[in-house]
Motif scaffolding. Sequence first.
Motif, short mmCIF file in Angstrom:
data_model
loop_
_atom_site.label_atom_id
_atom_site.label_comp_id
_atom_site.label_asym_id
_atom_site.label_seq_id
_atom_site.Cartn_x
_atom_site.Cartn_y
_atom_site.Cartn_z
N MET A 141 -18.20 37.85 -12.71
CA MET A 141 -17.25 37.46 -11.68
C MET A 141 -15.88 38.03 -12.04
SD MET A 141 -16.17 33.63 -10.40
CE MET A 141 -17.81 33.27 -9.81
N LEU A 142 -15.22 38.66 -11.08
CA LEU A 142 -13.91 39.23 -11.33
C LEU A 142 -12.84 38.14 -11.34
CD1 LEU A 142 -14.01 42.49 -9.18
CD2 LEU A 142 -14.54 42.18 -11.59
N ASN A 143 -11.93 38.26 -12.30
CA ASN A 143 -10.86 37.27 -12.47
C ASN A 143 -9.55 37.79 -11.88
OD1 ASN A 143 -12.37 35.29 -14.03
ND2 ASN A 143 -12.40 36.84 -15.63
N ILE A 144 -8.97 37.02 -10.99
CA ILE A 144 -7.72 37.39 -10.35
C ILE A 144 -6.67 36.33 -10.62
CG2 ILE A 144 -6.57 37.83 -8.14
CD1 ILE A 144 -9.15 38.95 -7.06
N LEU A 145 -5.50 36.76 -11.03
CA LEU A 145 -4.37 35.85 -11.23
C LEU A 145 -3.44 35.94 -10.03
CD1 LEU A 145 -2.66 33.91 -12.96
CD2 LEU A 145 -1.61 35.93 -14.02
N ILE A 146 -3.16 34.80 -9.41
CA ILE A 146 -2.25 34.72 -8.27
C ILE A 146 -0.93 34.14 -8.76
CG2 ILE A 146 -1.87 33.75 -5.97
CD1 ILE A 146 -5.01 33.32 -5.93
N VAL A 147 0.14 34.94 -8.68
CA VAL A 147 1.46 34.48 -9.13
C VAL A 147 2.36 34.40 -7.90
CG1 VAL A 147 3.31 34.80 -10.80
CG2 VAL A 147 1.05 35.78 -11.26
N GLU A 148 2.54 33.21 -7.39
CA GLU A 148 3.27 32.99 -6.13
C GLU A 148 3.86 31.60 -6.15
OE1 GLU A 148 5.08 32.75 -2.98
OE2 GLU A 148 3.94 34.62 -2.91
N ASP A 149 5.18 31.50 -5.94
CA ASP A 149 5.84 30.20 -6.07
C ASP A 149 5.78 29.36 -4.80
OD1 ASP A 149 7.66 32.08 -4.91
OD2 ASP A 149 9.30 30.68 -5.29
N GLU A 150 5.44 29.95 -3.67
CA GLU A 150 5.31 29.18 -2.43
C GLU A 150 3.92 28.55 -2.40
OE1 GLU A 150 6.80 30.79 1.27
OE2 GLU A 150 7.72 32.45 0.16
N LEU A 151 3.87 27.23 -2.48
CA LEU A 151 2.61 26.51 -2.62
C LEU A 151 1.61 26.85 -1.52
CD1 LEU A 151 0.93 24.37 -4.09
CD2 LEU A 151 2.06 22.63 -2.70
N ALA A 152 2.07 26.86 -0.26
CA ALA A 152 1.16 27.10 0.86
C ALA A 152 0.54 28.49 0.79
CB ALA A 152 1.89 26.91 2.18
N ILE A 153 1.36 29.49 0.45
CA ILE A 153 0.86 30.86 0.38
C ILE A 153 -0.08 31.01 -0.81
CG2 ILE A 153 1.50 33.28 0.05
CD1 ILE A 153 4.06 32.68 1.60
N ASN A 154 0.29 30.42 -1.94
CA ASN A 154 -0.57 30.45 -3.12
C ASN A 154 -1.94 29.86 -2.80
OD1 ASN A 154 -1.71 29.91 -5.76
ND2 ASN A 154 0.35 30.17 -6.60
N GLN A 155 -1.93 28.72 -2.13
CA GLN A 155 -3.18 28.05 -1.77
C GLN A 155 -3.99 28.89 -0.79
OE1 GLN A 155 -4.48 25.54 -3.09
NE2 GLN A 155 -5.86 24.50 -1.68
N LEU A 156 -3.32 29.49 0.18
CA LEU A 156 -4.01 30.32 1.18
C LEU A 156 -4.73 31.49 0.49
CD1 LEU A 156 -4.49 31.15 4.19
CD2 LEU A 156 -2.39 32.50 3.99
N ILE A 157 -4.03 32.16 -0.41
CA ILE A 157 -4.63 33.29 -1.12
C ILE A 157 -5.80 32.80 -1.97
CG2 ILE A 157 -4.22 35.08 -2.85
CD1 ILE A 157 -1.29 35.14 -1.88
N TYR A 158 -5.58 31.70 -2.68
CA TYR A 158 -6.62 31.16 -3.56
C TYR A 158 -7.91 30.83 -2.79
CZ TYR A 158 -8.99 27.88 -6.68
OH TYR A 158 -9.93 27.24 -7.45
N ILE A 159 -7.76 30.14 -1.67
CA ILE A 159 -8.94 29.73 -0.90
C ILE A 159 -9.71 30.94 -0.40
CG2 ILE A 159 -9.67 28.66 1.27
CD1 ILE A 159 -7.46 26.58 0.83
N ASN A 160 -9.00 31.91 0.15
CA ASN A 160 -9.68 33.07 0.75
C ASN A 160 -10.32 33.97 -0.30
OD1 ASN A 160 -9.26 33.31 3.88
ND2 ASN A 160 -7.40 32.39 3.05
N LEU A 161 -9.67 34.17 -1.42
CA LEU A 161 -10.27 34.99 -2.47
C LEU A 161 -11.44 34.26 -3.12
CD1 LEU A 161 -7.22 36.71 -4.24
CD2 LEU A 161 -8.78 37.67 -2.54
N SER A 162 -11.31 32.95 -3.30
CA SER A 162 -12.42 32.17 -3.86
C SER A 162 -13.63 32.22 -2.94
CB SER A 162 -11.99 30.72 -4.08
OG SER A 162 -10.97 30.64 -5.05
N ASP A 163 -13.39 32.16 -1.63
CA ASP A 163 -14.48 32.24 -0.67
C ASP A 163 -15.20 33.59 -0.72
OD1 ASP A 163 -14.10 29.69 0.22
OD2 ASP A 163 -12.99 30.23 2.02
#
Length: 219
Positions: free
Chosen positions: A1-23
């Motif tokens: 599984m590829l590991n991606i680090l999301i570095v983003e201080d805006e909670l909503a955007i961080n969560q949006l990226i996290y959910i979609n990449l995890s999916d």
Amino acid sequence: MLNILIVEDELAINQLIYINLSDEGYCCTRAYDGEEAADLIENNNYDLILLDIMLPKINGYELFEYIRPLGTPVIFITAKTDINDRIRGLRLGADDYISKPFQVGELLARVEAVIRRFGKSERKIELYDVTIDLNSREVRKDGQLIELTVKEFELLIQLIQNKNVALRRSWLYERVWEGEFTGETRTLDTHIQRLRKKLEWEDRIKTVFRIGYRLEVLK
């Protein structure tokens, strides 16, 4: 599984990226400021870093100077739209650049393009005696193909991505069936039972009393 680090201080955007990449089957870690990200990068290996520029404590440009010697590909993500910022990021050595607001589809396409460029597009998970190919969505146990339904496969991915974590039935249902959980657990419980039987993971997918399920993976 590829590991991606999301570095983003805006909670909503961080969560949006996290959910979609995890999916999409990526294993994602989140950081909300440059200092936290630097600590994570020091102690872990990542296949790709999504890096906001305007970060607290250590900004994206400064953090990138630390990342560059590691050879880890970086996509800058920022609200800045000035062409000079884009040029600066690319000249520093970033592998791509996307401006907020962005479409999720565009982000996923850029992530996939950078991963292909670095020869990391093969996405497989190996756990115990099971191998999961995230591109073909094939699951094999000891080399033998295991037929999973779409929901069984997605449920398996959620369990693996959150291994050793007690997951609530409501959370699992809403992530896999993409609908509001109404309290009826029969559908989810039946899929868990079938998944256990097909993978022979009766002792590995644990029932957590009054909560839900946990995939137990010994470290």
